[in-house]
Scaffold this motif. Sequence first.
Motif, PDB file in Angstrom:
ATOM      1  N   MET A   1       0.846  -1.173   0.000  1.00  0.00           N
ATOM      2  CA  MET A   1       0.000   0.000   0.000  1.00  0.00           C
ATOM      3  C   MET A   1       0.893   1.239   0.000  1.00  0.00           C
ATOM      4  O   MET A   1       2.076   1.154   0.196  1.00  0.00           O
ATOM      5  N   ALA A   2       0.291   2.383  -0.206  1.00  0.00           N
ATOM      6  CA  ALA A   2       1.043   3.622  -0.245  1.00  0.00           C
ATOM      7  C   ALA A   2       1.666   3.888   1.118  1.00  0.00           C
ATOM      8  O   ALA A   2       1.102   3.538   2.155  1.00  0.00           O
ATOM      9  N   ARG A   3       2.828   4.502   1.087  1.00  0.00           N
ATOM     10  CA  ARG A   3       3.519   4.785   2.342  1.00  0.00           C
ATOM     11  C   ARG A   3       2.689   5.714   3.228  1.00  0.00           C
ATOM     12  O   ARG A   3       2.621   5.546   4.421  1.00  0.00           O
ATOM     13  N   PHE A   4       2.073   6.735   2.642  1.00  0.00           N
ATOM     14  CA  PHE A   4       1.252   7.674   3.408  1.00  0.00           C
ATOM     15  C   PHE A   4      -0.110   7.797   2.745  1.00  0.00           C
ATOM     16  O   PHE A   4      -0.204   8.035   1.563  1.00  0.00           O
ATOM     17  N   GLY A   5      -1.168   7.617   3.511  1.00  0.00           N
ATOM     18  CA  GLY A   5      -2.501   7.826   2.981  1.00  0.00           C
ATOM     19  C   GLY A   5      -3.018   6.675   2.145  1.00  0.00           C
ATOM     20  O   GLY A   5      -2.641   5.527   2.316  1.00  0.00           O
ATOM     21  N   ASP A   7      -3.680   4.295  -1.050  1.00  0.00           N
ATOM     22  CA  ASP A   7      -2.950   3.762  -2.199  1.00  0.00           C
ATOM     23  C   ASP A   7      -3.543   4.376  -3.462  1.00  0.00           C
ATOM     24  O   ASP A   7      -4.760   4.404  -3.624  1.00  0.00           O
ATOM     25  N   PRO A   8      -2.716   4.868  -4.396  1.00  0.00           N
ATOM     26  CA  PRO A   8      -3.255   5.506  -5.595  1.00  0.00           C
ATOM     27  C   PRO A   8      -4.094   4.582  -6.474  1.00  0.00           C
ATOM     28  O   PRO A   8      -4.904   5.052  -7.266  1.00  0.00           O
ATOM     29  N   LEU A   9      -3.932   3.273  -6.349  1.00  0.00           N
ATOM     30  CA  LEU A   9      -4.757   2.347  -7.118  1.00  0.00           C
ATOM     31  C   LEU A   9      -6.157   2.176  -6.532  1.00  0.00           C
ATOM     32  O   LEU A   9      -7.083   1.802  -7.238  1.00  0.00           O
ATOM     33  N   ALA A  10      -6.304   2.452  -5.247  1.00  0.00           N
ATOM     34  CA  ALA A  10      -7.573   2.177  -4.564  1.00  0.00           C
ATOM     35  C   ALA A  10      -8.770   2.895  -5.183  1.00  0.00           C
ATOM     36  O   ALA A  10      -9.777   2.244  -5.467  1.00  0.00           O
ATOM     37  N   PRO A  11      -8.714   4.214  -5.420  1.00  0.00           N
ATOM     38  CA  PRO A  11      -9.895   4.865  -6.005  1.00  0.00           C
ATOM     39  C   PRO A  11     -10.212   4.358  -7.413  1.00  0.00           C
ATOM     40  O   PRO A  11     -11.381   4.211  -7.773  1.00  0.00           O
ATOM     41  N   LEU A  21      -9.542  -2.142  -2.269  1.00  0.00           N
ATOM     42  CA  LEU A  21      -8.186  -2.679  -2.127  1.00  0.00           C
ATOM     43  C   LEU A  21      -7.818  -2.810  -0.655  1.00  0.00           C
ATOM     44  O   LEU A  21      -7.979  -1.865   0.119  1.00  0.00           O
ATOM     45  N   ARG A  22      -7.337  -3.988  -0.268  1.00  0.00           N
ATOM     46  CA  ARG A  22      -6.867  -4.204   1.092  1.00  0.00           C
ATOM     47  C   ARG A  22      -5.347  -4.150   1.153  1.00  0.00           C
ATOM     48  O   ARG A  22      -4.780  -3.594   2.076  1.00  0.00           O
ATOM     49  N   ALA A  23      -4.676  -4.751   0.155  1.00  0.00           N
ATOM     50  CA  ALA A  23      -3.213  -4.780   0.162  1.00  0.00           C
ATOM     51  C   ALA A  23      -2.687  -4.910  -1.259  1.00  0.00           C
ATOM     52  O   ALA A  23      -3.363  -5.463  -2.130  1.00  0.00           O
ATOM     53  N   ARG A  24      -1.473  -4.396  -1.459  1.00  0.00           N
ATOM     54  CA  ARG A  24      -0.807  -4.500  -2.764  1.00  0.00           C
ATOM     55  C   ARG A  24       0.620  -4.964  -2.493  1.00  0.00           C
ATOM     56  O   ARG A  24       1.351  -4.353  -1.726  1.00  0.00           O
ATOM     57  N   LEU A  38      -2.894  -7.873  -5.947  1.00  0.00           N
ATOM     58  CA  LEU A  38      -3.822  -7.019  -5.216  1.00  0.00           C
ATOM     59  C   LEU A  38      -4.785  -7.888  -4.428  1.00  0.00           C
ATOM     60  O   LEU A  38      -5.411  -8.788  -4.985  1.00  0.00           O
ATOM     61  N   GLU A  39      -4.873  -7.633  -3.139  1.00  0.00           N
ATOM     62  CA  GLU A  39      -5.838  -8.329  -2.291  1.00  0.00           C
ATOM     63  C   GLU A  39      -7.000  -7.387  -2.048  1.00  0.00           C
ATOM     64  O   GLU A  39      -6.799  -6.234  -1.659  1.00  0.00           O
ATOM     65  N   THR A  40      -8.203  -7.870  -2.281  1.00  0.00           N
ATOM     66  CA  THR A  40      -9.391  -7.035  -2.129  1.00  0.00           C
ATOM     67  C   THR A  40     -10.062  -7.268  -0.780  1.00  0.00           C
ATOM     68  O   THR A  40      -9.826  -8.288  -0.118  1.00  0.00           O
TER      69      THR A  40
END
Length: 75
Positions: A1-5, A7-11, A21-24, A38-40
Amino acid sequence: MARFGVDPLAPWLEAQLGVRLRARTPVGGGSIHRAWRLETADDGCLFAKTNQADQWALLEAEAEGLAALARMAPS
């Protein structure tokens, strides 16, 4: 996931596929694009590739090739 905030893929995933998205996790093997597992939130799993916007045509061409292979695969 993104380091801060977020993840850019989530939206994008939520808007395009209706999944959260739960994890990348990075997946090895690619030389041009970055590959991800990608784990949903609904315990699903997807595979994705990412790159810079100027490489979009390469990703589209690869997707078209994979779709053609899928059409030819025995069912």
